[in-house]
Design a protein around this motif. Sequence first.
Motif, short mmCIF file in Angstrom:
data_model
loop_
_atom_site.label_atom_id
_atom_site.label_comp_id
_atom_site.label_asym_id
_atom_site.label_seq_id
_atom_site.Cartn_x
_atom_site.Cartn_y
_atom_site.Cartn_z
N GLU A 171 0.82 -1.21 0.00
CA GLU A 171 0.00 0.00 0.00
C GLU A 171 0.85 1.26 0.00
O GLU A 171 0.56 2.21 -0.75
CB GLU A 171 -0.95 -0.01 1.20
CG GLU A 171 -1.91 1.17 1.20
CD GLU A 171 -2.99 1.06 2.26
OE1 GLU A 171 -3.88 1.93 2.29
OE2 GLU A 171 -2.93 0.11 3.07
N TRP A 172 1.90 1.31 0.82
CA TRP A 172 2.72 2.53 0.89
C TRP A 172 3.44 2.82 -0.43
O TRP A 172 3.30 3.92 -0.99
CB TRP A 172 3.71 2.44 2.05
CG TRP A 172 4.40 3.74 2.34
CD1 TRP A 172 3.81 4.94 2.61
CD2 TRP A 172 5.81 3.97 2.37
NE1 TRP A 172 4.76 5.91 2.83
CE2 TRP A 172 6.00 5.34 2.69
CE3 TRP A 172 6.92 3.16 2.19
CZ2 TRP A 172 7.26 5.91 2.81
CZ3 TRP A 172 8.20 3.73 2.31
CH2 TRP A 172 8.36 5.08 2.61
N PRO A 173 4.20 1.88 -1.01
CA PRO A 173 4.83 2.20 -2.30
C PRO A 173 3.81 2.40 -3.42
O PRO A 173 4.06 3.18 -4.35
CB PRO A 173 5.72 0.97 -2.57
CG PRO A 173 5.16 -0.11 -1.73
CD PRO A 173 4.62 0.55 -0.52
N LEU A 174 2.66 1.72 -3.33
CA LEU A 174 1.65 1.92 -4.37
C LEU A 174 1.08 3.32 -4.33
O LEU A 174 0.83 3.93 -5.38
CB LEU A 174 0.54 0.88 -4.21
CG LEU A 174 -0.56 0.89 -5.27
CD1 LEU A 174 0.04 0.65 -6.65
CD2 LEU A 174 -1.63 -0.14 -4.96
N ARG A 175 0.88 3.86 -3.14
CA ARG A 175 0.40 5.24 -3.03
C ARG A 175 1.39 6.21 -3.65
O ARG A 175 1.01 7.17 -4.34
CB ARG A 175 0.16 5.59 -1.55
CG ARG A 175 -1.06 4.95 -0.92
CD ARG A 175 -1.27 5.52 0.47
NE ARG A 175 -2.42 4.93 1.16
CZ ARG A 175 -2.89 5.32 2.33
NH1 ARG A 175 -2.30 6.35 2.95
NH2 ARG A 175 -3.92 4.74 2.89
N ILE A 176 2.68 5.99 -3.39
CA ILE A 176 3.70 6.89 -3.94
C ILE A 176 3.72 6.79 -5.46
O ILE A 176 3.83 7.80 -6.16
CB ILE A 176 5.08 6.54 -3.34
CG1 ILE A 176 5.06 6.73 -1.82
CG2 ILE A 176 6.16 7.39 -3.97
CD1 ILE A 176 6.34 6.31 -1.13
N LEU A 177 3.59 5.56 -5.98
CA LEU A 177 3.59 5.38 -7.42
C LEU A 177 2.39 6.07 -8.07
O LEU A 177 2.52 6.73 -9.11
CB LEU A 177 3.59 3.89 -7.75
CG LEU A 177 3.55 3.52 -9.24
CD1 LEU A 177 4.77 4.09 -9.95
CD2 LEU A 177 3.47 2.01 -9.41
N LEU A 178 1.22 5.92 -7.46
CA LEU A 178 0.03 6.59 -8.00
C LEU A 178 0.17 8.10 -7.93
O LEU A 178 -0.29 8.82 -8.83
CB LEU A 178 -1.20 6.12 -7.24
CG LEU A 178 -1.60 4.65 -7.42
CD1 LEU A 178 -2.80 4.30 -6.55
CD2 LEU A 178 -1.90 4.36 -8.89
#
Length: 231
Positions: free
Chosen positions: A183-190
Amino acid sequence: MELREYWGIMRRRWAAPILLPVLVALFSAVQLRPWETPPPTYSASMRILVGVLPLEGVEDGEYDPRYYAWMTSEYLVDDFTEVLASELFASAINARLAEKEIAIPAGLLSASANTGKQHRIIRLTFNWHSAAQLQEIGAAAVAELEENAAAYFAQLGTQGAGVHVMDPPAVVPVGPSARQRVEWPLRILLALVAGIGLAFLQEYLDDTVRRRSELEELGLPLLVAVPRQRR
């Protein structure tokens, strides 16, 4: 548009692709705390067999009562899975756990019917933060099913149905979910993708003329060009 033109846009509009991911990363870090180990979670599952007794007093030759009892059990399983996840069943479990000060929400017990040749078997699964309390929840669910299953089937308009607990609930630890891990890296990627999109949107809305080709596309004559000063 060539790649160098894309790169020029990113150089001019660097604020959105950089600041937005940084802000999202900081906010998500405070909210999710990815450096901390998540609290342990435990899961339990059990299998129950739903069956309907054949009708009595049926004369031989009319039909096979065992066949129709088996067919009725298949249709009953679909309705009974919804009962197990209902507020009614959760309230009955909470009544049994009141002395132990344990209360579960509706939908905690998730039921699913097996496919293939095991149409009459329901798998009941539930997760909880305490292994000891989860064992108590499983025992209360088993007791409720064994003692009051007939009352639930009566509300579904089926008589003579019964439940047999095939496998008692077994408690096992559950590791972090895939969502917790990404969730954390996915938020940054989005946020990065959104920042790049915002940069191109700003470029699209900006009507500043920067190149000779832009004037030529508009059909305007170029009188003089001031070269860019390089430092």
